[in-house]
Motif scaffolding. Structure first.
Motif, PDB file in Angstrom:
ATOM      1  N   GLU A 244       6.569   3.950 -13.731  1.00  0.00           N
ATOM      2  CA  GLU A 244       6.610   4.309 -12.204  1.00  0.00           C
ATOM      3  C   GLU A 244       7.365   3.527 -11.762  1.00  0.00           C
ATOM      4  O   GLU A 244       7.344   2.590 -11.683  1.00  0.00           O
ATOM      5  CB  GLU A 244       4.950   4.033 -11.929  1.00  0.00           C
ATOM      6  N   GLU A 245       8.514   4.594 -10.918  1.00  0.00           N
ATOM      7  CA  GLU A 245       9.266   3.949 -10.136  1.00  0.00           C
ATOM      8  C   GLU A 245       8.713   2.579  -9.478  1.00  0.00           C
ATOM      9  O   GLU A 245       9.180   1.356  -9.223  1.00  0.00           O
ATOM     10  CB  GLU A 245       9.800   4.757  -9.199  1.00  0.00           C
ATOM     11  N   GLN A 246       7.837   3.096  -8.309  1.00  0.00           N
ATOM     12  CA  GLN A 246       6.896   2.237  -7.574  1.00  0.00           C
ATOM     13  C   GLN A 246       6.025   0.976  -8.779  1.00  0.00           C
ATOM     14  O   GLN A 246       7.225  -0.069  -8.117  1.00  0.00           O
ATOM     15  CB  GLN A 246       6.266   1.980  -6.545  1.00  0.00           C
TER      16      GLN A 246
ATOM     17  N   LEU B 198       0.628  -1.237   0.151  1.00  0.00           N
ATOM     18  CA  LEU B 198      -0.249  -0.219  -0.241  1.00  0.00           C
ATOM     19  C   LEU B 198       0.409   1.340  -0.088  1.00  0.00           C
ATOM     20  O   LEU B 198       0.464   2.628  -0.403  1.00  0.00           O
ATOM     21  CB  LEU B 198      -1.150   0.188   0.951  1.00  0.00           C
ATOM     22  N   HIS B 199       2.076   1.623   0.754  1.00  0.00           N
ATOM     23  CA  HIS B 199       3.057   2.715   0.661  1.00  0.00           C
ATOM     24  C   HIS B 199       3.347   2.861  -1.048  1.00  0.00           C
ATOM     25  O   HIS B 199       3.043   3.722  -1.104  1.00  0.00           O
ATOM     26  CB  HIS B 199       4.731   2.497   1.213  1.00  0.00           C
ATOM     27  N   GLY B 200       3.354   1.203  -1.690  1.00  0.00           N
ATOM     28  CA  GLY B 200       3.920   2.196  -3.305  1.00  0.00           C
ATOM     29  C   GLY B 200       2.714   2.187  -3.714  1.00  0.00           C
ATOM     30  O   GLY B 200       2.623   2.950  -4.755  1.00  0.00           O
TER      31      GLY B 200
ATOM     32  N   VAL C 209       1.758   5.706  -6.031  1.00  0.00           N
ATOM     33  CA  VAL C 209       1.750   6.073  -7.275  1.00  0.00           C
ATOM     34  C   VAL C 209      -0.080   7.057  -7.672  1.00  0.00           C
ATOM     35  O   VAL C 209       0.697   7.665  -8.677  1.00  0.00           O
ATOM     36  CB  VAL C 209       1.509   4.311  -7.797  1.00  0.00           C
ATOM     37  N   LEU C 210      -0.678   7.235  -6.664  1.00  0.00           N
ATOM     38  CA  LEU C 210      -1.525   7.149  -6.921  1.00  0.00           C
ATOM     39  C   LEU C 210      -1.457   8.764  -6.630  1.00  0.00           C
ATOM     40  O   LEU C 210      -2.557   9.613  -7.028  1.00  0.00           O
ATOM     41  CB  LEU C 210      -3.035   6.802  -5.629  1.00  0.00           C
TER      42      LEU C 210
ATOM     43  N   LEU D 143      -5.117   7.102 -14.569  1.00  0.00           N
ATOM     44  CA  LEU D 143      -5.286   5.773 -13.389  1.00  0.00           C
ATOM     45  C   LEU D 143      -4.440   4.446 -13.838  1.00  0.00           C
ATOM     46  O   LEU D 143      -5.067   3.701 -13.444  1.00  0.00           O
ATOM     47  CB  LEU D 143      -6.821   5.450 -12.721  1.00  0.00           C
ATOM     48  N   LYS D 144      -4.272   5.198 -15.512  1.00  0.00           N
ATOM     49  CA  LYS D 144      -3.544   3.251 -16.043  1.00  0.00           C
ATOM     50  C   LYS D 144      -2.457   2.693 -15.175  1.00  0.00           C
ATOM     51  O   LYS D 144      -2.598   1.075 -15.352  1.00  0.00           O
ATOM     52  CB  LYS D 144      -2.491   3.977 -17.499  1.00  0.00           C
ATOM     53  N   GLY D 145      -1.932   3.682 -14.723  1.00  0.00           N
ATOM     54  CA  GLY D 145      -0.410   3.072 -14.401  1.00  0.00           C
ATOM     55  C   GLY D 145      -1.375   3.195 -12.772  1.00  0.00           C
ATOM     56  O   GLY D 145      -0.656   0.981 -12.276  1.00  0.00           O
ATOM     57  N   ALA D 146      -1.296   3.646 -11.730  1.00  0.00           N
ATOM     58  CA  ALA D 146      -2.555   2.621 -10.804  1.00  0.00           C
ATOM     59  C   ALA D 146      -2.625   1.708 -10.731  1.00  0.00           C
ATOM     60  O   ALA D 146      -2.619   0.657  -9.977  1.00  0.00           O
ATOM     61  CB  ALA D 146      -2.990   3.586 -10.033  1.00  0.00           C
TER      62      ALA D 146
END
Length: 567
Positions: A453-455, A310-312, A316-317, A415-418
């Protein structure tokens, strides 16, 4: 009155070493000598001969009792010959010694049931339009056979028997057989590429990728028999990478592999519908995946693992990494949200309904640290704003079954990355489900959406490192080779992929691809000029094969993305 249809030539004229069947001449060669050792696909030079050459392989199993008796007598003859030579003061004959050792080893394998004996006949029938051309073709075929250490003899006075033995009747009229064991016979079949020598097949077994571009052999590949089960597929748009990925996924389903697909463009929906799979269309009305759901894994602290994810995910969000103060507040709020739902480190509480993103925002807003309300405000679009549709309730669809497709086509671009990270986590929870042990494959199409996205890139890297322990493979597919190869995490994902498939490349990217994969100038040229569906499979030093993807008409209808063929 019906005119009878002929099933063969109107006439056959027979001579000593050839025959004329209709307008063609044919001559047959018997293979009477074989090399001492062969590898998989060793008949490929004959099967890929450019002229008309019929290769016929006749196999007759030898009963185990007869095989044991023959091996015993053969060993006795060889031992007698060796002792007779020693009694006369002769030096040991290397050929006799090698034959005796081979016979002894084969006898032990037959006795233990690890192999069997077969009588095998190999015949070659050459066709040509006239005598001069037939002589040239015979000379060329014999030259190829001699380069393979095969000894050939013409079927003198048995031209008809040789011709009919090479017809698809399954009748051996020549009966010029030699004894083979199981391993040697298996190497005769053209069901593996000689460019890809491998070890023992896995429990899943190989799947067909296509036809070898340098011959008529087949390229079959067993990703689950490699040191890891991951693969990376790089190609420019329209080169056929998704077509190949869908075709492999379909054929792995035949093998009992559970396949989970992250599909940004809804390309796998037709395949899922045809095989009875599940399609989770994120962004559609009422479809949600709760990021707070605990993974069904037995080992470790599931609550801690979920908090770390959830941290990562929250990073991203919110569009970037959080500083140390924000991470501390977020961590406390995550644990507080779980406690409010009655979930603690006690495994007995893990079956209770998980909290939602709104519960996390509420916990952040109630903290005394100023960073908490600020983070809650930044989460507002995903809790009560325009982007809440993915997170405003518990998960609505399970990921069980043999094929699950997470379609992201309806997800807003912001929202595609998340959403990709969220679905990848849902696939990981299915992979780590210890309640059912089975081979699995996670397919990530258009992986550049996650790598930017890094995460997301870190999550993908950790998954690539860990899936092998779960009897699973990760298939990363992207058209943006530069983004994948430009970062340390991207290169690490490639390095942790034992199977690497390269299709047509753009001139601007071929330099980076050639350097990263150690391509020769010829291989780089092949990728620049490759047509749709042509690919280069790289599986380590000295293990490369160029092939063209092939599918049956029924498979093609399911995996094609051409809008003109959509039904």
């Amino acid at each position: 009155m019906n005119t009878p249809v002929g099933l063969g030539p109107d006439s056959v004229q027979v001579e000593a070493r050839l025959l004329a069947a209709g307008d063609l001449l044919a001559a047959t060669l018997l293979v009477t000598g074989y090399p001492a050792e062969v590898g998989p696909g060793w008949l490929e030079p004959l099967l890929g001969y450019p002229g008309r050459l019929d290769v016929s392989l006749h196999i007759e199993p030898v009963p185990p009792a007869v095989a044991a008796d023959r091996l015993r007598r053969q060993r006795a003859r060889l031992e007698s010959s060796r002792r007779a030579g020693a009694g006369r003061g002769r030096l040991d004959d290397p050929e006799t010694e090698a034959a005796a050792q081979d016979a002894a080893e084969l006898a032990w394998r037959v006795a233990r049931g690890e192999g069997r004996l077969f009588r095998v006949g190999l015949y070659l029938t050459v066709h040509a339009a006239d005598r001069a051309q037939l002589a040239e073709e015979l000379s060329a075929v014999r030259a190829i056979a001699e380069s393979m250490l095969l000894r050939c003899e013409p079927a003198t006075w048995r031209a008809v028997q040789g011709w009919t033995s090479c017809l698809p009747f399954g009748v051996d009229r020549l009966d010029a057989k030699r004894t083979f064991d199981t391993a040697a016979l298996a190497a005769c079949f053209p069901f593996s590429s000689p460019d890809l020598p491998g070890g023992e097949p896995s429990q899943v077994g190989p799947v067909l990728l296509g036809l070898n571009s340098t011959g008529d052999g087949l390229v079959l590949w067993d990703r689950f028999a490699q040191e890891n089960h991951n693969s990376v597929t790089l190609a420019r748009s329209g080169a056929g990478k998704s077509y190949l990925a869908k075709l492999e996924a379909l054929r792995l389903l035949y093998r009992g592999v559970q396949v989970l697909v992250i599909d940004p463009e809804d390309e796998y929906a037709r395949l899922a519908d045809a095989v009875g799979g599940t399609t989770v269309r994120l962004g559609a009305e009422g479809v949600r995946i709760n990021p707070f759901d605990l993974a069904p894994e037995d080992e470790g602290d599931r609550l801690t693992h979920r908090a770390l994810f959830l941290h990562g995910f929250v990073s991203v969000l919110l569009g970037g990494p959080l500083d140390a103060a924000d991470r501390a507040v977020l961590d406390s709020a995550i644990l507080a949200a779980y406690r409010a739902a009655g979930i603690t480190a006690d495994p007995r509480t893990h079956t209770r309904p998980a909290p939602l993103l709104a519960d996390l925002a509420r916990s952040l807003a109630e903290t005394s640290d100023p960073a908490g309300p600020r983070l809650a405000q930044r989460l507002a679009p995903y809790v009560s704003g325009s982007h809440r549709q993915l997170f405003d309730g518990p998960s609505t669809q399970a990921t069980g079954g043999h094929l699950t497709v997470f379609s992201l086509r309806a997800v807003p671009e912001e929202l595609k990355g998340a959403a990709t990270m969220l679905t990848l986590d849902a696939a990981w929870r299915a992979v780590t489900d210890a309640r059912e042990r089975r081979p699995r494959l996670v397919v990530i199409d258009e992986a550049w959406l996650l790598m930017r996205e890094e995460q997301g890139a870190r999550f993908l890297y950790r998954m690539a490192k860990s899936v092998r322990k779960r009897w699973a493979g990760l298939s990363v597919i992207t058209q943006d080779a530069a983004d994948l190869l430009a970062t340390d995490l991207g290169r690490a994902v490639v390095a942790n992929s034992a199977t690497q498939v390269l299709l047509q490349q753009a001139p601007q990217a071929i330099g980076a691809v050639a350097e990263s994969f150690g391509l020769s100038a010829g291989e780089a040229g092949f990728l620049l000029a490759a047509g749709q569906g042509q690919a280069l499979l790289c599986a380590g030093p000295g293990r490369r094969a160029a092939f063209g993807c092939v599918a049956s008409p029924a498979e093609h209808r399911l995996v094609s993305s051409d809008p003109r063929e959509a039904q």
